[in-house]
Motif scaffolding. Structure first.
Motif, PDB file in Angstrom:
ATOM      1  N   LEU A 173       0.823  -1.206   0.000  1.00  0.00           N
ATOM      2  CA  LEU A 173       0.000   0.000   0.000  1.00  0.00           C
ATOM      3  C   LEU A 173       0.860   1.260   0.000  1.00  0.00           C
ATOM      4  N   LEU A 174       1.970   1.240   0.764  1.00  0.00           N
ATOM      5  CA  LEU A 174       2.861   2.394   0.785  1.00  0.00           C
ATOM      6  C   LEU A 174       3.498   2.612  -0.580  1.00  0.00           C
ATOM      7  N   ARG A 175       3.909   1.530  -1.233  1.00  0.00           N
ATOM      8  CA  ARG A 175       4.504   1.652  -2.568  1.00  0.00           C
ATOM      9  C   ARG A 175       3.495   2.210  -3.571  1.00  0.00           C
ATOM     10  N   VAL A 176       2.276   1.703  -3.508  1.00  0.00           N
ATOM     11  CA  VAL A 176       1.231   2.193  -4.416  1.00  0.00           C
ATOM     12  C   VAL A 176       0.962   3.670  -4.156  1.00  0.00           C
ATOM     13  N   ALA A 177       0.959   4.058  -2.876  1.00  0.00           N
ATOM     14  CA  ALA A 177       0.717   5.460  -2.535  1.00  0.00           C
ATOM     15  C   ALA A 177       1.826   6.362  -3.071  1.00  0.00           C
ATOM     16  N   ILE A 178       3.071   5.905  -2.987  1.00  0.00           N
ATOM     17  CA  ILE A 178       4.193   6.697  -3.502  1.00  0.00           C
ATOM     18  C   ILE A 178       4.081   6.869  -5.006  1.00  0.00           C
ATOM     19  N   VAL A 179       3.775   5.774  -5.722  1.00  0.00           N
ATOM     20  CA  VAL A 179       3.627   5.850  -7.179  1.00  0.00           C
ATOM     21  C   VAL A 179       2.478   6.776  -7.544  1.00  0.00           C
ATOM     22  N   ALA A 180       1.347   6.658  -6.830  1.00  0.00           N
ATOM     23  CA  ALA A 180       0.194   7.513  -7.113  1.00  0.00           C
ATOM     24  C   ALA A 180       0.535   8.980  -6.870  1.00  0.00           C
ATOM     25  N   PHE A 181       1.272   9.252  -5.807  1.00  0.00           N
ATOM     26  CA  PHE A 181       1.664  10.632  -5.514  1.00  0.00           C
ATOM     27  C   PHE A 181       2.540  11.203  -6.619  1.00  0.00           C
ATOM     28  N   VAL A 182       3.483  10.413  -7.098  1.00  0.00           N
ATOM     29  CA  VAL A 182       4.371  10.879  -8.163  1.00  0.00           C
ATOM     30  C   VAL A 182       3.575  11.168  -9.432  1.00  0.00           C
ATOM     31  N   LEU A 183       2.643  10.271  -9.770  1.00  0.00           N
ATOM     32  CA  LEU A 183       1.845  10.473 -10.978  1.00  0.00           C
ATOM     33  C   LEU A 183       0.965  11.715 -10.869  1.00  0.00           C
ATOM     34  N   VAL A 184       0.333  11.902  -9.713  1.00  0.00           N
ATOM     35  CA  VAL A 184      -0.519  13.075  -9.517  1.00  0.00           C
ATOM     36  C   VAL A 184       0.315  14.353  -9.567  1.00  0.00           C
ATOM     37  N   ALA A 185       1.495  14.325  -8.921  1.00  0.00           N
ATOM     38  CA  ALA A 185       2.366  15.502  -8.939  1.00  0.00           C
ATOM     39  C   ALA A 185       2.826  15.818 -10.356  1.00  0.00           C
ATOM     40  N   TRP A 186       3.141  14.772 -11.128  1.00  0.00           N
ATOM     41  CA  TRP A 186       3.564  14.990 -12.529  1.00  0.00           C
ATOM     42  C   TRP A 186       2.445  15.619 -13.345  1.00  0.00           C
ATOM     43  N   GLN A 187       1.242  15.057 -13.215  1.00  0.00           N
ATOM     44  CA  GLN A 187       0.119  15.577 -13.996  1.00  0.00           C
ATOM     45  C   GLN A 187      -0.210  17.016 -13.575  1.00  0.00           C
ATOM     46  N   THR A 188      -0.115  17.279 -12.288  1.00  0.00           N
ATOM     47  CA  THR A 188      -0.373  18.638 -11.801  1.00  0.00           C
ATOM     48  C   THR A 188       0.644  19.625 -12.362  1.00  0.00           C
ATOM     49  N   LEU A 189       1.917  19.230 -12.354  1.00  0.00           N
ATOM     50  CA  LEU A 189       2.964  20.092 -12.904  1.00  0.00           C
ATOM     51  C   LEU A 189       2.774  20.299 -14.398  1.00  0.00           C
ATOM     52  N   ALA A 208      -1.241  11.318 -20.355  1.00  0.00           N
ATOM     53  CA  ALA A 208      -1.913  10.772 -21.538  1.00  0.00           C
ATOM     54  C   ALA A 208      -0.991  10.817 -22.750  1.00  0.00           C
ATOM     55  N   ALA A 209      -0.250  11.918 -22.906  1.00  0.00           N
ATOM     56  CA  ALA A 209       0.683  12.032 -24.034  1.00  0.00           C
ATOM     57  C   ALA A 209       1.802  10.997 -23.927  1.00  0.00           C
ATOM     58  N   ILE A 210       2.301  10.811 -22.715  1.00  0.00           N
ATOM     59  CA  ILE A 210       3.355   9.803 -22.520  1.00  0.00           C
ATOM     60  C   ILE A 210       2.798   8.406 -22.775  1.00  0.00           C
ATOM     61  N   GLY A 211       1.559   8.162 -22.338  1.00  0.00           N
ATOM     62  CA  GLY A 211       0.939   6.857 -22.573  1.00  0.00           C
ATOM     63  C   GLY A 211       0.769   6.571 -24.059  1.00  0.00           C
ATOM     64  N   ARG A 212       0.352   7.576 -24.822  1.00  0.00           N
ATOM     65  CA  ARG A 212       0.214   7.388 -26.277  1.00  0.00           C
ATOM     66  C   ARG A 212       1.577   7.130 -26.922  1.00  0.00           C
ATOM     67  N   ALA A 213       2.592   7.849 -26.471  1.00  0.00           N
ATOM     68  CA  ALA A 213       3.933   7.634 -27.018  1.00  0.00           C
ATOM     69  C   ALA A 213       4.452   6.248 -26.663  1.00  0.00           C
ATOM     70  N   LEU A 214       4.151   5.793 -25.454  1.00  0.00           N
ATOM     71  CA  LEU A 214       4.584   4.460 -25.039  1.00  0.00           C
ATOM     72  C   LEU A 214       3.901   3.382 -25.863  1.00  0.00           C
ATOM     73  N   LEU A 215       2.600   3.556 -26.122  1.00  0.00           N
ATOM     74  CA  LEU A 215       1.872   2.593 -26.946  1.00  0.00           C
ATOM     75  C   LEU A 215       2.426   2.565 -28.363  1.00  0.00           C
ATOM     76  N   ALA A 216       2.693   3.736 -28.932  1.00  0.00           N
ATOM     77  CA  ALA A 216       3.266   3.795 -30.278  1.00  0.00           C
ATOM     78  C   ALA A 216       4.647   3.148 -30.311  1.00  0.00           C
ATOM     79  N   LEU A 217       5.390   3.312 -29.241  1.00  0.00           N
ATOM     80  CA  LEU A 217       6.732   2.735 -29.157  1.00  0.00           C
ATOM     81  C   LEU A 217       6.674   1.212 -29.127  1.00  0.00           C
ATOM     82  N   LEU A 218       5.761   0.683 -28.322  1.00  0.00           N
ATOM     83  CA  LEU A 218       5.668  -0.768 -28.150  1.00  0.00           C
ATOM     84  C   LEU A 218       5.081  -1.467 -29.369  1.00  0.00           C
TER      85      LEU A 218
END
Length: 263
Positions: free
Chosen positions: A23-39, A54-64
């Motif tokens: 749960l702590l690991r998930v919370a840390i990852v969620a915090f980083v993602l929220v902070a990134w999106q906010t920034l 969303a832009a990074i996700g689309r780029a990752l999908l195109a990459l894979l």
């Protein structure tokens, strides 16, 4: 003894459970993602420097879904694997030699400690002259990077080998090769695993740095190409792939080390 007793008396409820750790690991990852999106949405930085998730996700999908990506990934993984194999075996041999021979240790170990922290990228022009601009110079950079952590970890572990085991080996008149394979290496499982984990990290760094400096293939080449064209979503997607692969490789090495320790 009192400290040991206090540790032993700690109730099991006070110890971290796997669920709480997860749960702590998930919370840390969620915090980083929220902070990134906010920034990304704040406008504090220049547009596209911090692209949206969303832009990074689309780029990752195109990459894979791009075949060229896997060809470049295979090149980099092959270079890192070759570098780790060569540098690891060389570092293990030198570490055992320095740890087992007091004269060699006093003569050369200081040099290893002095050269270890040196930024290996300064040797890249020499690697290019020796091995060319192809994969050889990138593998050489990876070998040079991972060699020193493995030597230092192995040599330090050699001094912790139980003297009884060494006396047993000598009483059976084992050869130097038999002492290394039957006494030293089994007793050095944990230092070797720690050295390999450190060596893997710096081998990845050394190889990718070399690819970003002079290459026309590999993950480092793709990263610097995305940076040069200011395709930030693709660059971050490439970094995410490398991050996930490094975590996976580190986890596999750690699991192998625990399995060997239990065996």
């Amino acid at each position: 003894m009192a400290a040991t007793a206090r540790v032993a008396s700690v109730p099991s409820a006070a110890l971290p459970t796997p669920r709480r750790v997860l749960l702590l690991r998930v919370a840390i990852v969620a915090f980083v993602l929220v902070a990134w999106q906010t920034l990304s949405m704040s406008g504090l930085l220049f547009r596209d420097v911090v692209p949206s998730l969303a832009a990074i996700g689309r780029a990752l999908l195109a990459l894979l879904t791009n075949g060229d990506f896997y060809a470049n990934l295979g090149v980099t993984l092959g270079e890192i694997a070759a570098a780790l194999a060569i540098g690891g075996l060389a570092g293990l041999a030198v570490g055992i030699l320095l740890g087992a021979n007091r004269f060699l240790s006093q003569a050369y170990e200081a040099m290893v400690y002095y050269l270890g922290p040196t930024p290996k990228i300064i040797f890249f022009p020499v690697m290019i002259m020796w091995f060319g601009v192809g994969s050889g110079s990138k593998i050489a950079m990876g070998v040079l990077s991972c060699f020193f952590p493995i030597v230092i970890s192995t040599a330090a572990g050699m001094r912790e080998v139980d003297a009884v085991l060494i006396r047993v080996g000598r009483s059976f008149r084992l050869t130097a090769w038999q002492m290394a394979t039957k006494i030293y290496v089994p007793a050095l499982r944990q230092p070797i695993i720690n050295g390999v984990r450190l060596g893997l990290g710096v081998a990845i760094i050394g190889t990718l740095l070399a690819e970003t400096k002079l290459s026309n293939k590999g993950m480092g080449y793709l990263i610097i190409q995305a940076y040069s064209t200011f395709d930030m979503p693709k660059m971050y997607a490439l970094l995410i792939v490398l991050f996930v692969l490094a975590i996976g490789a580190n986890a596999v090495i750690g699991r192998l080390g625990r399995s060997a320790q239990r065996a």
